[in-house]
Structures are given as C-alpha cells and as structure tokens.
Scaffold this motif. Structure first.
Motif, mmCIF file in Angstrom:
data_model
loop_
_atom_site.group_PDB
_atom_site.id
_atom_site.type_symbol
_atom_site.label_atom_id
_atom_site.label_comp_id
_atom_site.label_asym_id
_atom_site.label_seq_id
_atom_site.Cartn_x
_atom_site.Cartn_y
_atom_site.Cartn_z
ATOM 1 N N GLY A 48 -4.213 19.412 3.645
ATOM 2 C CA GLY A 48 -3.281 19.189 4.970
ATOM 3 C C GLY A 48 -3.829 19.305 6.543
ATOM 4 N N GLY A 49 -3.259 19.373 7.686
ATOM 5 C CA GLY A 49 -3.660 19.582 8.291
ATOM 6 C C GLY A 49 -4.874 18.648 9.408
ATOM 7 N N HIS A 50 -5.563 18.885 10.368
ATOM 8 C CA HIS A 50 -6.339 17.876 11.180
ATOM 9 C C HIS A 50 -6.728 16.805 10.203
ATOM 10 C CE1 HIS A 50 -8.576 15.792 14.903
ATOM 11 N NE2 HIS A 50 -9.432 15.823 14.313
ATOM 12 N N ARG A 51 -8.067 17.552 8.686
ATOM 13 C CA ARG A 51 -8.872 16.552 8.219
ATOM 14 C C ARG A 51 -7.666 15.323 7.206
ATOM 15 N NH1 ARG A 51 -13.065 19.298 5.310
ATOM 16 N NH2 ARG A 51 -13.847 20.005 7.257
ATOM 17 N N ALA A 52 -6.834 15.602 6.845
ATOM 18 C CA ALA A 52 -6.168 15.106 5.921
ATOM 19 C C ALA A 52 -5.342 14.026 7.108
ATOM 20 C CB ALA A 52 -4.390 16.085 5.485
ATOM 21 N N ARG A 53 -4.886 14.435 8.191
ATOM 22 C CA ARG A 53 -4.341 13.287 9.508
ATOM 23 C C ARG A 53 -5.568 12.404 10.012
ATOM 24 N NH1 ARG A 53 -2.062 16.203 12.105
ATOM 25 N NH2 ARG A 53 -3.903 16.585 14.049
ATOM 26 N N GLU A 54 -6.818 12.783 9.492
ATOM 27 C CA GLU A 54 -8.104 11.275 9.528
ATOM 28 C C GLU A 54 -7.817 10.388 8.866
ATOM 29 O OE1 GLU A 54 -8.927 11.042 12.862
ATOM 30 O OE2 GLU A 54 -7.849 12.048 13.733
ATOM 31 N N ALA A 55 -7.729 11.580 7.719
ATOM 32 C CA ALA A 55 -7.762 10.291 6.325
ATOM 33 C C ALA A 55 -6.518 9.651 6.264
ATOM 34 C CB ALA A 55 -8.479 11.286 5.072
ATOM 35 N N LEU A 56 -5.468 9.791 6.409
ATOM 36 C CA LEU A 56 -4.934 8.816 6.443
ATOM 37 C C LEU A 56 -4.799 8.492 7.745
ATOM 38 C CD1 LEU A 56 -1.884 8.668 5.388
ATOM 39 C CD2 LEU A 56 -0.477 10.357 7.511
ATOM 40 N N LYS A 57 -5.524 7.885 8.573
ATOM 41 C CA LYS A 57 -5.464 7.238 9.614
ATOM 42 C C LYS A 57 -6.418 6.378 9.220
ATOM 43 C CE LYS A 57 -6.587 6.780 14.360
ATOM 44 N NZ LYS A 57 -6.902 6.724 15.887
ATOM 45 N N ALA A 58 -7.335 6.853 9.203
ATOM 46 C CA ALA A 58 -8.465 5.850 8.853
ATOM 47 C C ALA A 58 -8.020 4.944 7.268
ATOM 48 C CB ALA A 58 -10.226 6.553 8.391
ATOM 49 N N ARG A 59 -7.155 5.196 6.239
ATOM 50 C CA ARG A 59 -7.628 4.426 5.008
ATOM 51 C C ARG A 59 -5.711 3.682 5.373
ATOM 52 N NH1 ARG A 59 -8.886 9.015 0.347
ATOM 53 N NH2 ARG A 59 -10.647 9.269 0.657
ATOM 54 N N ALA A 60 -5.457 4.442 5.865
ATOM 55 C CA ALA A 60 -3.874 3.619 6.456
ATOM 56 C C ALA A 60 -4.337 2.109 7.311
ATOM 57 C CB ALA A 60 -2.970 4.104 7.467
ATOM 58 N N ALA A 61 -5.634 2.207 8.160
ATOM 59 C CA ALA A 61 -6.410 1.118 9.091
ATOM 60 C C ALA A 61 -6.414 0.415 8.097
ATOM 61 C CB ALA A 61 -7.382 1.599 10.048
ATOM 62 N N ASP A 62 -7.504 0.298 6.966
ATOM 63 C CA ASP A 62 -7.668 -0.882 6.375
ATOM 64 C C ASP A 62 -6.205 -1.529 5.786
ATOM 65 O OD1 ASP A 62 -10.137 0.176 6.374
ATOM 66 O OD2 ASP A 62 -10.166 1.465 4.214
ATOM 67 N N ALA A 63 -5.538 -0.291 5.095
ATOM 68 C CA ALA A 63 -4.440 -1.675 4.806
ATOM 69 C C ALA A 63 -3.401 -2.453 5.834
ATOM 70 C CB ALA A 63 -3.394 -0.513 4.220
ATOM 71 N N ALA A 105 0.672 -0.939 -0.216
ATOM 72 C CA ALA A 105 0.034 0.444 -0.057
ATOM 73 C C ALA A 105 0.899 1.221 -0.128
ATOM 74 C CB ALA A 105 -0.589 -0.045 1.138
ATOM 75 N N PHE A 106 0.265 2.046 -0.418
ATOM 76 C CA PHE A 106 0.899 3.188 -0.523
ATOM 77 C C PHE A 106 0.507 5.054 -0.644
ATOM 78 C CE2 PHE A 106 0.074 2.572 -4.718
ATOM 79 C CZ PHE A 106 -0.177 3.556 -5.386
ATOM 80 N N VAL A 107 1.643 5.974 0.175
ATOM 81 C CA VAL A 107 0.581 7.119 0.519
ATOM 82 C C VAL A 107 0.838 7.863 -0.576
ATOM 83 C CG1 VAL A 107 0.096 8.933 2.301
ATOM 84 C CG2 VAL A 107 0.863 6.928 2.765
ATOM 85 N N THR A 108 -0.579 8.808 -1.274
ATOM 86 C CA THR A 108 -0.913 9.309 -2.088
ATOM 87 C C THR A 108 -1.122 10.949 -2.292
ATOM 88 O OG1 THR A 108 -0.196 10.059 -4.577
ATOM 89 C CG2 THR A 108 -1.631 8.122 -3.773
ATOM 90 N N GLY A 109 -1.027 11.979 -2.343
ATOM 91 C CA GLY A 109 -1.652 12.652 -2.366
ATOM 92 C C GLY A 109 -2.992 13.459 -3.545
ATOM 93 N N ASP A 110 -4.262 13.509 -3.212
ATOM 94 C CA ASP A 110 -5.236 13.381 -3.950
ATOM 95 C C ASP A 110 -5.795 13.997 -5.265
ATOM 96 O OD1 ASP A 110 -5.693 16.104 -2.888
ATOM 97 O OD2 ASP A 110 -7.311 15.912 -2.174
ATOM 98 N N HIS A 111 -4.164 14.455 -5.880
ATOM 99 C CA HIS A 111 -3.502 15.175 -6.787
ATOM 100 C C HIS A 111 -4.162 14.378 -8.139
ATOM 101 C CE1 HIS A 111 -0.092 14.086 -5.961
ATOM 102 N NE2 HIS A 111 0.567 13.848 -7.208
ATOM 103 N N LEU A 112 -3.609 13.811 -7.917
ATOM 104 C CA LEU A 112 -3.688 11.991 -8.817
ATOM 105 C C LEU A 112 -4.913 11.674 -9.578
ATOM 106 C CD1 LEU A 112 -0.717 9.761 -7.532
ATOM 107 C CD2 LEU A 112 -0.692 11.296 -9.390
#
Length: 261
Positions: free
Chosen positions: A121-136, A92-99
């Motif tokens: 970025g910011g708090h919302r991005a960090r929460e999204a990172l946590k949620a999506r990384a949790a699936d991986a 799994a890899f982390v990428t920005g939503d520009h793609l």
C-alpha cells in the motif's frame, strides 16, 4: 456432494485453463490470453450453476453508462470475480501482487492487462495503480475494483479505500457501485457451497468530480445498503454491516489489497 464436485471442478478448471493461459501469453497481443480467460470464467459460472446449484441473477444492467467506467463491487466471495467478469467482453481488474507468487500467473496477469498493485500500500501503490489503470483507460476498458480490498463475511465490512476515488478523478470516469449477496451461497473462500439464486446488482452510477470524503461516503452507503437488502431478500432478516479492521496477518497472507487501492 455438491460442494465436493464443485471444488474438484474448480481446481481442474483453474489448473487447466491456467496452463492454457500461460501458453497463450507467449503469443503476441492480449487477445489470445483474454480469450482463454473468458472461456475459463464461463466454465466456472456454469460449474457454479450445474454442480454447486448456484445461479446468478443479474439486475441493473440498464443503469450501466455508455463507454468506459469503473465498477466498485462488494467482495463477499471468490465467486464475485467470476460472476462480474462474465458480464463483460473485456474487463480490467485490480488485484494485489500476492497473485504473482503463483507460478506463471504473473505472466498471465501482465498479458491480460490486469492492474496489479503492491500489497504494502501507500503512495507507491497508489502511483502504480494510477499508471497501470491508465493503460486500461487508454484502451477504453471498464475497470473492476473491490474498494474494501478484502473478502468480507456477510454482515461485515472493511474500510473503503481511496484508490477508486483516485481513478475516478484521474480519468474523469463514473463509478458504478455493485451490490451482491453471493456470500450467502459461496462464503468467502469456503469449501462448502449452498445452492440457490444469488443476485449481482449494478446500482446508479456516481458521477466524477465529487470530493473524496463525499464520494467514499456515497459509495459505501450505496453498496452496503443495497447489499443488506439483497441479503434480507434471501434470509428474511435485516443485516447491519459491522466494521472489521484488517490484521497484519491479513496483509501477510495477501487477503488485503493495498491500503490505497
């Protein structure tokens, strides 16, 4: 001629496999899409070797821990992702939503299980990172992140962001620093390529549980020091990375991933 041949192959492969992955994404499950992307990555690494003359030497595989972990890599080149992804069966890899702005690519990324986070970025991005990384993490997959969030020229660095620490803390995972000198041969996203042997090296894992400041300092020191040594192996000159601060234009054009990722 090498650069022209490789860049032609790059776009042919990217468009062809991109369309194939979009079709595969219509099939239930992640496996069909993952299989297409694995083939794409293999062909790209072959094209790097056969057309651009860039060979990848991998070091430190014996340092990789068992089970799930996070790979935190230096990011000097578009080739970094291909070279690293090629070393694993399921990453799994982390990428920005520009793609996601590219047609069909958003669907492919979601089906592939990529961790797509908001470029603002910011708090919302960090929460999204946590949620999506949790699936991986729940699937036992290794996770690749570029902690600077930006392509860095050889000899420069950007601020190391805290998203990697949050993932390591949330999932109690070790982090494997990854150093490279691929930017000497495929600089950032440049058209011109330079033949030679690039090195990708997995370093000693950093255990979970460290305070954020201690962890980030240790991660940066490991990656930047070894990257400078790998560059010096090729150039014969020591390199001291200069800190670069992303500009608003970097953010607008999608060169910078979220400030907390």
């Amino acid at each position: 001629m090498r650069s022209l041949a490789f860049n032609f192959a790059y776009w042919v492969l990217s468009i062809g496999y991109g369309l194939a992955a979009a079709l595969a994404a219509l099939v239930p499950g992640r496996r069909p899409t993952s299989r297409v992307i694995r083939q794409y990555v293999r062909r790209m690494v072959q094209a790097m070797r056969l057309l651009a003359g860039i060979r990848i030497e991998v070091r430190g595989r014996e340092r990789l821990p068992e089970g799930a972990y996070i790979l935190a890599s230096k990011h000097q080149s578009w080739g970094d992702g291909f070279a690293t992804y090629d070393q694993f069966d399921d990453l799994a890899f982390v990428t920005g939503d520009h793609l996601e702005k590219f047609p069909l690519l958003g669907t492919v990324l979601r089906k592939l299980g990529a961790i797509v986070v908001n470029n603002c970025g910011g708090h919302r991005a960090r929460e999204a990172l946590k949620a999506r990384a949790a699936d991986a993490h729940a699937e036992g997959r290794r996770i690749l992140i570029f902690p600077e969030g930006n392509l860095a020229k050889v000899g420069e660095k950007f601020r190391y962001r805290s998203g990697v620490w949050h993932m390591a803390r949330d999932f109690d995972l070790p982090v494997v620093p990854v150093a490279t000198n691929l930017g000497l041969f495929w600089p950032q996203e440049a058209f011109e390529k330079h033949p030679g042997t690039a090195t990708l090296e997995f370093l000693d894992p950093i255990p979970p549980g460290l305070p954020k400041g201690t962890f980030l300092a240790r991660l940066e020191a490991a990656i930047e020091t070894r990257t400078a040594e790998l560059v010096a192996e090729v150039t014969g000159r020591p390199v001291i990375a200069a800190l670069q601060v992303p500009t608003p234009e970097d953010v607008r054009r999608g060169a910078v991933t979220p400030s907390e990722a």
